[in-house]
Motif scaffolding. Structure first.
Motif, PDB file in Angstrom:
ATOM      1  N   UNK A 124       0.949  -1.216   0.083  1.00 57.77           N
ATOM      2  CA  UNK A 124      -0.340  -0.590  -0.183  1.00 57.77           C
ATOM      3  C   UNK A 124       0.954   0.931   0.276  1.00 57.77           C
ATOM      4  N   UNK A 125       1.701   1.361   0.425  1.00 55.79           N
ATOM      5  CA  UNK A 125       2.989   2.273   0.889  1.00 55.79           C
ATOM      6  C   UNK A 125       4.470   1.762   0.607  1.00 55.79           C
ATOM      7  N   UNK A 126       4.987   2.328   0.077  1.00 54.91           N
ATOM      8  CA  UNK A 126       6.320   2.210   0.016  1.00 54.91           C
ATOM      9  C   UNK A 126       7.165   2.809   0.952  1.00 54.91           C
ATOM     10  N   UNK A 127       9.069   2.196   1.571  1.00 57.54           N
ATOM     11  CA  UNK A 127       9.116   2.271   2.902  1.00 57.54           C
ATOM     12  C   UNK A 127       9.469   3.761   2.698  1.00 57.54           C
ATOM     13  N   UNK A 128       9.958   4.746   1.807  1.00 55.68           N
ATOM     14  CA  UNK A 128       9.850   5.966   2.197  1.00 55.68           C
ATOM     15  C   UNK A 128       8.171   6.762   2.384  1.00 55.68           C
ATOM     16  N   UNK A 129       7.961   6.149   1.879  1.00 57.54           N
ATOM     17  CA  UNK A 129       5.774   7.010   2.460  1.00 57.54           C
ATOM     18  C   UNK A 129       5.621   6.303   3.246  1.00 57.54           C
ATOM     19  N   UNK A 130       5.958   4.848   4.336  1.00 50.04           N
ATOM     20  CA  UNK A 130       5.623   4.181   5.589  1.00 50.04           C
ATOM     21  C   UNK A 130       6.626   5.317   6.625  1.00 50.04           C
ATOM     22  N   UNK A 131       7.928   5.404   5.855  1.00 55.27           N
ATOM     23  CA  UNK A 131       8.480   6.282   7.077  1.00 55.27           C
ATOM     24  C   UNK A 131       7.945   7.864   7.368  1.00 55.27           C
ATOM     25  N   UNK A 132       7.236   8.057   6.202  1.00 53.74           N
ATOM     26  CA  UNK A 132       7.029   9.788   6.323  1.00 53.74           C
ATOM     27  C   UNK A 132       6.024  10.140   6.995  1.00 53.74           C
ATOM     28  N   UNK A 133       4.731   8.574   7.586  1.00 61.29           N
ATOM     29  CA  UNK A 133       3.600   8.615   8.578  1.00 61.29           C
ATOM     30  C   UNK A 133       4.461   9.498   9.658  1.00 61.29           C
ATOM     31  N   UNK A 134       5.343   8.487  10.436  1.00 62.97           N
ATOM     32  CA  UNK A 134       6.198   9.107  11.355  1.00 62.97           C
ATOM     33  C   UNK A 134       5.690   9.863  11.264  1.00 62.97           C
ATOM     34  N   UNK A 135       7.348  10.716  10.517  1.00 61.21           N
ATOM     35  CA  UNK A 135       7.359  11.816  10.392  1.00 61.21           C
ATOM     36  C   UNK A 135       5.936  13.185  10.222  1.00 61.21           C
ATOM     37  N   UNK A 136       4.829  12.453   9.793  1.00 58.61           N
ATOM     38  CA  UNK A 136       3.742  13.208   9.864  1.00 58.61           C
ATOM     39  C   UNK A 136       3.238  13.243  11.058  1.00 58.61           C
ATOM     40  N   UNK A 137       3.476  12.640  11.867  1.00 59.83           N
ATOM     41  CA  UNK A 137       2.589  12.059  13.863  1.00 59.83           C
ATOM     42  C   UNK A 137       4.205  13.161  13.969  1.00 59.83           C
ATOM     43  N   UNK A 138       5.399  13.183  14.331  1.00 56.62           N
ATOM     44  CA  UNK A 138       6.468  13.851  14.780  1.00 56.62           C
ATOM     45  C   UNK A 138       6.391  15.000  14.805  1.00 56.62           C
ATOM     46  N   UNK A 139       6.134  15.839  13.680  1.00 58.47           N
ATOM     47  CA  UNK A 139       6.642  17.009  12.520  1.00 58.47           C
ATOM     48  C   UNK A 139       6.651  18.485  13.624  1.00 58.47           C
ATOM     49  N   UNK A 140       6.968  18.990  14.391  1.00 58.91           N
ATOM     50  CA  UNK A 140       7.207  19.990  15.248  1.00 58.91           C
ATOM     51  C   UNK A 140       6.765  22.080  14.636  1.00 58.91           C
ATOM     52  N   UNK A 212      18.524  20.404   4.079  1.00 53.56           N
ATOM     53  CA  UNK A 212      17.835  20.707   4.615  1.00 53.56           C
ATOM     54  C   UNK A 212      16.602  19.710   4.851  1.00 53.56           C
ATOM     55  N   UNK A 213      16.903  18.810   4.636  1.00 52.89           N
ATOM     56  CA  UNK A 213      15.821  17.096   4.928  1.00 52.89           C
ATOM     57  C   UNK A 213      16.422  17.167   6.677  1.00 52.89           C
ATOM     58  N   UNK A 214      17.612  17.123   6.537  1.00 48.36           N
ATOM     59  CA  UNK A 214      17.775  16.963   8.212  1.00 48.36           C
ATOM     60  C   UNK A 214      17.208  17.589   9.892  1.00 48.36           C
ATOM     61  N   UNK A 215      17.653  19.549   8.626  1.00 46.43           N
ATOM     62  CA  UNK A 215      17.009  20.516   9.654  1.00 46.43           C
ATOM     63  C   UNK A 215      15.803  20.560   9.590  1.00 46.43           C
ATOM     64  N   UNK A 216      15.103  20.336   9.182  1.00 49.08           N
ATOM     65  CA  UNK A 216      13.580  20.240   9.413  1.00 49.08           C
ATOM     66  C   UNK A 216      13.596  19.466  10.325  1.00 49.08           C
ATOM     67  N   UNK A 262      12.319  27.341  19.287  1.00 51.98           N
ATOM     68  CA  UNK A 262      12.094  28.653  18.729  1.00 51.98           C
ATOM     69  C   UNK A 262      11.481  28.219  16.941  1.00 51.98           C
ATOM     70  N   UNK A 263      11.042  28.963  15.963  1.00 52.17           N
ATOM     71  CA  UNK A 263      11.148  28.391  14.792  1.00 52.17           C
ATOM     72  C   UNK A 263      12.146  29.176  13.872  1.00 52.17           C
ATOM     73  N   UNK A 264      12.624  29.355  12.864  1.00 44.61           N
ATOM     74  CA  UNK A 264      13.582  29.788  12.323  1.00 44.61           C
ATOM     75  C   UNK A 264      13.695  29.513  11.579  1.00 44.61           C
ATOM     76  N   UNK A 265      12.540  29.829  10.071  1.00 44.27           N
ATOM     77  CA  UNK A 265      12.309  29.650   8.447  1.00 44.27           C
ATOM     78  C   UNK A 265      11.693  28.000   9.091  1.00 44.27           C
ATOM     79  N   UNK A 266      10.867  27.658   9.461  1.00 46.63           N
ATOM     80  CA  UNK A 266      10.398  26.470   9.748  1.00 46.63           C
ATOM     81  C   UNK A 266      11.715  25.221  10.273  1.00 46.63           C
ATOM     82  N   UNK A 267      12.540  25.838  10.424  1.00 44.68           N
ATOM     83  CA  UNK A 267      13.571  24.741  11.069  1.00 44.68           C
ATOM     84  C   UNK A 267      13.420  24.781  12.537  1.00 44.68           C
ATOM     85  N   UNK A 268      12.906  24.018  12.946  1.00 41.38           N
ATOM     86  CA  UNK A 268      12.605  23.885  14.602  1.00 41.38           C
ATOM     87  C   UNK A 268      14.278  24.476  15.064  1.00 41.38           C
TER      88      UNK A 268
END
Ligand SMILES: Nc1nc2c(ncn2[C@@H]2O[C@H](COP(=O)(O)OP(=O)(O)O)[C@@H](O)[C@H]2O)c(=O)[nH]1
Ligand SMILES: [Mg+2]
Length: 456
Positions: A124-140, A212-216, A262-268
């Motif tokens: 139903x999802x590939x691995x990158x898409x599945x990982x993104x589920x956890x990121x969606x939940x955790x996004x700060x 960018x991905x890691x910092x975000x 704090x947030x700076x340009x979308x980066x926690x």
């Protein structure tokens, strides 16, 4: 790795009281369990329907809750299996009772991430898409959430598949020479080298988004350092917009590290106010200074604060020598105390460009914030267009692919036999496939999903 065949169940909403709470069941017995615990239901449960009714204990007939039942028939569900969700009132005792009933009537407790794992194993999802589920939940931050959603919708996967498809094309051509070299004649090594070079460039530009991905996703650590009394705590407060750190005119007041987000340009950003860097006899202060040095080692960026009225002192010079220049941003503070014409002279005193601010009046702080964002993300700190690599796992996979491609390029440029080139191209394909999960091993998959929360 094969999908397991048992039926799993978990509370999918967070612990505590809430308006609603959800118990989720997935697997071949989901509908059978639902029928035992929920009434009324029609002779055939329809997929994508909501039923209103009563949850009850089938052994005693006791009514547990008025609830909704959501039904999804395989394969049109999150996991690809039969799925039932009970939307109950959000009480922990109530939800635990419902969960217990599902376990007593044929389900077993789900492991962390097991619903999403099943979605992956059932395609139903590939691995990158599945990982993104956890990121969606955790996004700060909103930026992190957006990025996670883009990955969940397959943006990264599409970029990976495009690279894979082209690699497969190149590999097919090379392998054709293995089987039919008599008919095909000499391989066009120049053309092949060019193609491989293009693949390397594409992997590299994807890899360039990793920072960018890691910092975000994970955030950045920004440490304010400098000798005592230059205004570190004041700057921290000014950036936070509140009185968090203790500000005094007695040097050495901040004895330990204080952290705030704090947030700076979308980066926690985790902002660290540190004890002033200086030699000290005071045990508590010395402890703080040691912690400061440790935080400097781990920092993504160091704001090295100087006092404009005092100028660049010998002590500043010595301290500056102990921090890594590539991760340091020089900041002149207390510029409100300087006549405007004197500000121009500040630049000549220091070895690298410095930004002038006043923590007291807030002058130029917005420029400092921009400069922090720019230093963290590089010059293209605005959201990169297209796919973004978000995790270290992806980064390592891409680096592996690039290494194999460089080997292949070297072999092609030196006109080595097709066998050798094909081995390296296959290596690159395998490395790329780790990202979307085509070539991933069971233990990697287990590790990824064990990071999820229960019920996801
Ligand atoms: N005029 C002026 N005073 C400042 C500024 N920043 C800090 N101070 C003062 O400098 C002293 C030391 O500040 P503090 O933030 O405790 O410095 P720290 O030891 O580096 O944390 C305090 O009296 C502050 O009010 C500034 O931008 N302008
Ligand atoms: Mg302080």
């Amino acid at each position: 790795m094969l999908p397991s065949t048992d039926t799993i169940s978990a509370i999918a909403t967070p612990p505590g009281e809430g308006g609603i709470g959800i118990v989720r069941i997935s697997g071949a017995r989901a509908f059978e369990i639902a029928r035992k615990l929920f009434t009324p239901l029609p002779a055939e449960i329809q997929s994508h329907r909501i039923y209103v009714g009563t949850l009850l204990d089938p052994d005693t007939g006791e009514h547990i809750d008025r609830a909704l039942l959501l039904a999804f028939r395989a394969p049109r569900s999150y996991t690809g299996e039969d799925v039932v969700e009970f939307s109950c009132h959000g009480g922990m005792v109530l939800l635990r009772r419902v969960l217990k009933l599902t376990l007593q009537h044929g389900a077993r407790l789900a492991q962390p991430g097991e619903f999403t794992l099943r979605a992956f194993l059932n395609g139903r999802l590939d691995l990158a898409q599945a990982e993104a589920v956890a990121d969606l939940v955790r996004a700060r931050t909103e930026t992190a959430q957006r990025l996670a959603m883009r990955q969940h919708e397959g943006e990264l996967s599409r970029a990976i598949h495009a690279i894979r498809d082209e690699l497969v094309g190149i590999l097919a051509l090379v392998e054709a020479y293995l089987d039919f070299s008599d008919d095909l004649g000499e391989m066009d090594y120049d053309h092949l080298s060019e193609q491989i070079q293009q693949m390397i460039a594409r992997c590299q530009s994807l890899l360039a988004t990793a920072r960018y991905g890691r910092l975000t996703r994970e955030g950045a650590m920004v440490v304010i350092a400098g000798r005592p009394n230059v205004g570190k705590s004041s700057l921290m407060n000014a950036l936070l917009g509140e009185e968090r750190a203790i500000v005094t005119d007695i040097p050495g007041t901040t004895r330990d590290v204080i952290r705030e987000s704090i947030q700076i340009h979308g980066i926690p950003v985790q902002l660290w106010d540190t004890a002033g860097l200086r030699e000290t006899e005071d045990v508590v202060e010395r402890f703080g200074v040691e912690r400061t040095h440790r935080s400097l080692r781990d920092a993504d960026l160091i704001l090295f604060l100087l006092s404009a009225p005092e100028g660049f002192t010998e002590e500043d010079k010595q301290l500056l020598a102990s921090v890594p220049p590539e991760r340091t941003l020089l900041v002149w503070n207390k510029c409100d105390l300087m006549p405007e014409e004197a500000l121009a002279n500040l630049a000549q005193q220091v070895p690298s460009p410095a930004l002038a601010v006043s923590a007291l009046t807030g002058w130029n702080l917005h420029r400092l914030v921009d400069a922090i964002g720019e230093r963290l993300l590089g010059s293209d700190w605005l959201t990169p267009e297209g796919a973004v690599v978000t995790s270290e796992r992806h980064q390592i996979a891409l680096q592996g692919a690039i290494e194999s491609l460089q080997q292949a390029l070297h072999s092609a440029q030196t006109a080595l036999p097709a066998e050798l080139i094909s081995v390296d191209l296959r290596g690159a394909l395998d490395a790329i496939g780790l990202i979307t999960g085509e070539t991933v091993t069971e233990d990697i998959v287990e590790r990824i999903f064990s990071d999820f929360c229960i019920g996801k």
